[in-house]
Scaffold this active site. Structure first.
Site, PDB file in Angstrom:
ATOM      1  N   GLY B  13      -5.689   6.072 -14.014  1.00 59.11           N
ATOM      2  CA  GLY B  13      -4.311   5.990 -14.511  1.00 59.11           C
ATOM      3  C   GLY B  13      -3.873   4.549 -14.723  1.00 59.11           C
ATOM      4  O   GLY B  13      -4.418   3.630 -14.130  1.00 59.11           O
ATOM      5  N   THR B 143      -4.409   0.469  -8.535  1.00 58.69           N
ATOM      6  CA  THR B 143      -3.699   1.738  -8.418  1.00 58.69           C
ATOM      7  C   THR B 143      -2.309   1.472  -7.881  1.00 58.69           C
ATOM      8  O   THR B 143      -2.124   0.646  -6.999  1.00 58.69           O
ATOM      9  CB  THR B 143      -4.414   2.763  -7.512  1.00 58.69           C
ATOM     10  OG1 THR B 143      -3.483   3.818  -7.225  1.00 58.69           O
ATOM     11  CG2 THR B 143      -4.847   2.177  -6.185  1.00 58.69           C
ATOM     12  N   ASP B 145      -0.845   3.566  -6.244  1.00 58.60           N
ATOM     13  CA  ASP B 145      -0.743   4.344  -5.006  1.00 58.60           C
ATOM     14  C   ASP B 145      -1.102   3.543  -3.759  1.00 58.60           C
ATOM     15  O   ASP B 145      -0.806   3.970  -2.649  1.00 58.60           O
ATOM     16  CB  ASP B 145      -1.644   5.581  -5.091  1.00 58.60           C
ATOM     17  CG  ASP B 145      -1.131   6.593  -6.096  1.00 58.60           C
ATOM     18  OD1 ASP B 145       0.102   6.660  -6.273  1.00 58.60           O
ATOM     19  OD2 ASP B 145      -1.940   7.298  -6.706  1.00 58.60           O
ATOM     20  N   ARG B 191       0.390  11.043  -4.190  1.00 57.25           N
ATOM     21  CA  ARG B 191      -0.062  12.392  -3.890  1.00 57.25           C
ATOM     22  C   ARG B 191      -0.294  12.558  -2.386  1.00 57.25           C
ATOM     23  O   ARG B 191       0.268  13.425  -1.762  1.00 57.25           O
ATOM     24  CB  ARG B 191      -1.368  12.650  -4.643  1.00 57.25           C
ATOM     25  CG  ARG B 191      -1.717  14.073  -4.817  1.00 57.25           C
ATOM     26  CD  ARG B 191      -2.756  14.237  -5.915  1.00 57.25           C
ATOM     27  NE  ARG B 191      -3.783  13.203  -5.818  1.00 57.25           N
ATOM     28  CZ  ARG B 191      -4.358  12.616  -6.864  1.00 57.25           C
ATOM     29  NH1 ARG B 191      -3.999  12.950  -8.068  1.00 57.25           N
ATOM     30  NH2 ARG B 191      -5.281  11.704  -6.704  1.00 57.25           N
ATOM     31  N   LEU B 300       7.441   5.837 -15.427  1.00 55.15           N
ATOM     32  CA  LEU B 300       7.946   4.467 -15.524  1.00 55.15           C
ATOM     33  C   LEU B 300       7.576   3.653 -14.285  1.00 55.15           C
ATOM     34  O   LEU B 300       7.523   2.428 -14.337  1.00 55.15           O
ATOM     35  CB  LEU B 300       9.459   4.464 -15.765  1.00 55.15           C
ATOM     36  CG  LEU B 300       9.799   4.861 -17.210  1.00 55.15           C
ATOM     37  CD1 LEU B 300      11.227   5.319 -17.337  1.00 55.15           C
ATOM     38  CD2 LEU B 300       9.533   3.704 -18.169  1.00 55.15           C
ATOM     39  N   GLN B 301       7.307   4.322 -13.169  1.00 57.16           N
ATOM     40  CA  GLN B 301       6.842   3.621 -11.971  1.00 57.16           C
ATOM     41  C   GLN B 301       5.594   2.800 -12.255  1.00 57.16           C
ATOM     42  O   GLN B 301       5.355   1.781 -11.638  1.00 57.16           O
ATOM     43  CB  GLN B 301       6.504   4.630 -10.864  1.00 57.16           C
ATOM     44  CG  GLN B 301       7.707   5.268 -10.246  1.00 57.16           C
ATOM     45  CD  GLN B 301       7.377   6.560  -9.527  1.00 57.16           C
ATOM     46  OE1 GLN B 301       7.081   6.578  -8.347  1.00 57.16           O
ATOM     47  NE2 GLN B 301       7.409   7.671 -10.248  1.00 57.16           N
ATOM     48  N   ARG B 302       4.772   3.275 -13.151  1.00 57.25           N
ATOM     49  CA  ARG B 302       3.493   2.604 -13.379  1.00 57.25           C
ATOM     50  C   ARG B 302       3.438   1.882 -14.712  1.00 57.25           C
ATOM     51  O   ARG B 302       2.426   1.251 -15.035  1.00 57.25           O
ATOM     52  CB  ARG B 302       2.339   3.601 -13.264  1.00 57.25           C
ATOM     53  CG  ARG B 302       2.345   4.642 -14.354  1.00 57.25           C
ATOM     54  CD  ARG B 302       1.254   5.667 -14.155  1.00 57.25           C
ATOM     55  NE  ARG B 302       1.099   6.431 -15.379  1.00 57.25           N
ATOM     56  CZ  ARG B 302       0.600   7.645 -15.440  1.00 57.25           C
ATOM     57  NH1 ARG B 302       0.192   8.247 -14.339  1.00 57.25           N
ATOM     58  NH2 ARG B 302       0.481   8.265 -16.582  1.00 57.25           N
TER      59      ARG B 302
END
Lengths: 413, 413
Positions: B13, B143, B145, B191, B300-302
């Site tokens: 991503g 990432t 995350d 996640r 939009l976070q990424r």
């Protein structure tokens, strides 16, 4: 000499520019040296009925605090969704308000808001005339929806449009990375007027075609036509980006997300929608069985100060200043307006109009500014929109996040 | 002299910092004067198998183009969600790839990606060793995350965290305007790891308490406890803001939005979630009958480059440079890592680790960094996060919107 004090209030939904108008009014009041006190009603007319107000002249007597206010999102004074009753139905409410005005030697009343707030200005100024009160009531427009009559555009719209265009561009980049058939649906605010959804077209550059399709609430939405449109675009590209207004309706005038789990209404009885993108996502998935995603831009459209339009903030400040000049000239029952003088170079004038010609009406996109296929905007609309998103504002950051005016006075137990 | 060419690929991503790492690698390759060609595979390994690649050395031989690339979101080279099969199951794929490497005189292979991409680096470097190929395979992490093992944090996370913190602050201002009981639920990506949701705590300032409650996927989520938590906060304030990870699970390990209309999975079989905020919104409304709204921050976070973290972009660029130095020293089968030397002033070193110790593992928030009530983070976690969102980047704007690198080569028919 007779005392001259004023009230300023904010009402309706927030924008990133509504505090700029507040700052403009405060600045002009202080500069004029004609006011003893500049009061702010907290939570609009509703707060005033509970005698909640603050002295803004003291708080913002230095330019740094005022500059920070100009660059703070949402509403420093808080808001209300309170519909002022008709005088005939509830004379007492009017008597309470005008008693407060008298006690505080109020001469000028500035109310920054949208459609419903202009209704308040209309009612108060009409009542004032009926009792021969000399108080001037001035409305200052604001709404991200750009749906007020009588003004070329509304303060707050340009910044929301810049947020939408920038987000659309960034979403287009984000969605471009895979080589597979994919549909991305971006749901944009605007209940009955599609101005903000139309602003997604400003994302188009030499490097970016998105959005490929735009659906506005001004024209009926057909599910079959929508799927056919997507099929056509798939013929020449794999990756489709669609901008859609939250308020699109089918040929029968029904909202697409009418089947939402629970329908909510605001204090004015307007239905609140949030599911149009999800409904379309499901439709597209069923038809094309491709990767599909819906993105709801949500409240950041109206509160993302960090990507505000400089033109919008400057105009919002100046329309506040113009409001003070207008009431000092003795006008009342008017809303301040923008009149576009020319487009290249872009230039506006600040005027005012009888608020009765504005309140409770809606300015929607003229159908001539929507293409014949009903899935895009025309060049005329693009040319109208593009000056409004120009320029960036310098936000002060502290510890990695923006530094906005302290609103702890709105923290209620 | 023997030819030295390299391949760079991006996978997984997007983030706003992954092009900064690409720019860092290109810059270092050119600076070293040791490479004849710097090739970019288009759409990662999948594109390479279809012989789709481009010469980056030619495109980015001027510093302005490289600077723009560093400040462009998503993935200039495109991505893929392709899981490289095991050699035993599909030797042909390996033979095709290494045949291409041989034909193009590839000596170094840089793959920028997350967990699954590191699996690709591990497999290719192991195969290279088995056939005595001298090609060096280096993984560069990315990432939003922050869930990769072996590194203090991941490139891309700091910018996503800054976006989350800034958005949380702006949403808090937006939600503060009415004097009524209200709950705002902000659903944040992540996640299995709650790092990004935890970053919402960075929105807290002297002027802002939000978020009032934070729910992370590292600890079980109890609906009853959640409603009790809200009830407690309502005792001392009207307006509650909640940050919640998309991936929270109940005591039985089930996702809260397991009842979503249709469950989607990505190419790696991971379930894609999107409804946690909506599920909680409905729960809160049923219990408190108050104004309640859920906001999904979404992609939009990424991809919100316009609010990227300067620290993140600089580190992402430098870890790309460090990757080139590492392969030139002859290392292979490693992932580049950050090692935090100290917090005040913040300082990191660039190191590398055996990719086998990283691939297919997840780094989650240690439970000691979550409060006993399981509804907030500890000071230790705040202190870990805060350096990563520092500094703002100067984006170039044209016609009111950001000006990013041209990615029309990713436009497929």
């Amino acid at each position: 000499m007779k005392k001259r004090n004023c009230f300023i209030g904010q009402s309706g939904g927030p924008t990133v520019a509504i505090n700029a108008s507040l700052a403009g009014i405060i600045h002009e009041c202080i500069k004029s040296q004609k006011f003893d006190h500049v009061y702010g009603m907290v939570n609009g007319i509703m707060g005033l009925l509970e005698s909640r107000y603050m002295d803004l002249g003291e708080l913002f007597n230095d330019s740094q605090a005022l500059e920070q206010l100009k660059h703070s999102p949402a509403m420093y004074l808080g808001s209300c969704r309170y519909k002022l009753p008709n005088y005939q139905d509830d004379p007492q409410t009017y008597e309470i308000l005008f008693h407060t005005f008298e006690q505080l030697h109020i001469t000028d009343f500035y109310y920054i808001g949208g459609n419903d707030s202009m209704d308040t200005v209309a009612k108060l100024s009409a009542y004032a005339k009926s009792i021969h009160s000399p108080i001037c009531f001035i409305g200052i427009p604001k709404t991200i929806d750009n749906d007020l009559m009588g003004t070329d555009h509304t303060p707050g719209f340009g910044s929301a449009a810049k947020y939408v265009a920038t987000s659309m561009l960034e979403i287009a980049y984000d969605s471009s990375i895979y080589k597979l058939n994919a549909v991305t649906i971006v749901e944009i605010m605007g209940r009955n007027a599609g101005w903000l959804t139309a602003a997604s077209a400003l994302a188009r550059t030499q490097c970016n075609e998105a959005p490929d399709l735009i659906y506005l609430p001004e024209v009926p939405f057909s599910t079959q036509k929508f799927l056919d449109d997507i099929r056509k675009v798939f013929r020449h590209k794999k990756n489709i980006i669609i901008a859609v207004s939250e308020g699109i309706k089918n040929e029968n005038g029904e909202y697409l997300d009418a089947d939402s789990k629970y329908t909510k209404r605001d204090a004015f009885g307007h239905v609140l929608h949030s599911g149009t993108g999800k409904v379309l996502e499901s439709l597209v998935y069923q038809e094309f069985k491709c990767k599909v995603r819906s993105i709801e831009l949500n409240v950041l459209q109206r509160c993302a100060m960090h990507i505000a339009s400089k033109v919008d903030l400057e105009e919002s400040f100046q329309i506040g200043q113009a409001a003070v000049q207008t009431s000092m000239e003795g006008h009342s029952g008017v809303m301040m307006t923008f009149q576009r003088v020319q487009n290249q170079p872009y230039q506006v004038e600040y005027t005012y109009k009888d608020v009765l010609k504005i309140a409770n009406l809606e300015q929607r996109i003229p159908v001539e500014w929507i293409n014949d296929e009903h899935n895009d905007i025309t060049q005329e609309l693009y040319d109208y929109l593009i000056p409004l998103i120009q320029g960036e504002v310098a936000i002060t950051y502290e510890n990695g996040i923006p530094c906005y005016s302290n609103i702890s006075h709105l923290r209620y137990k």
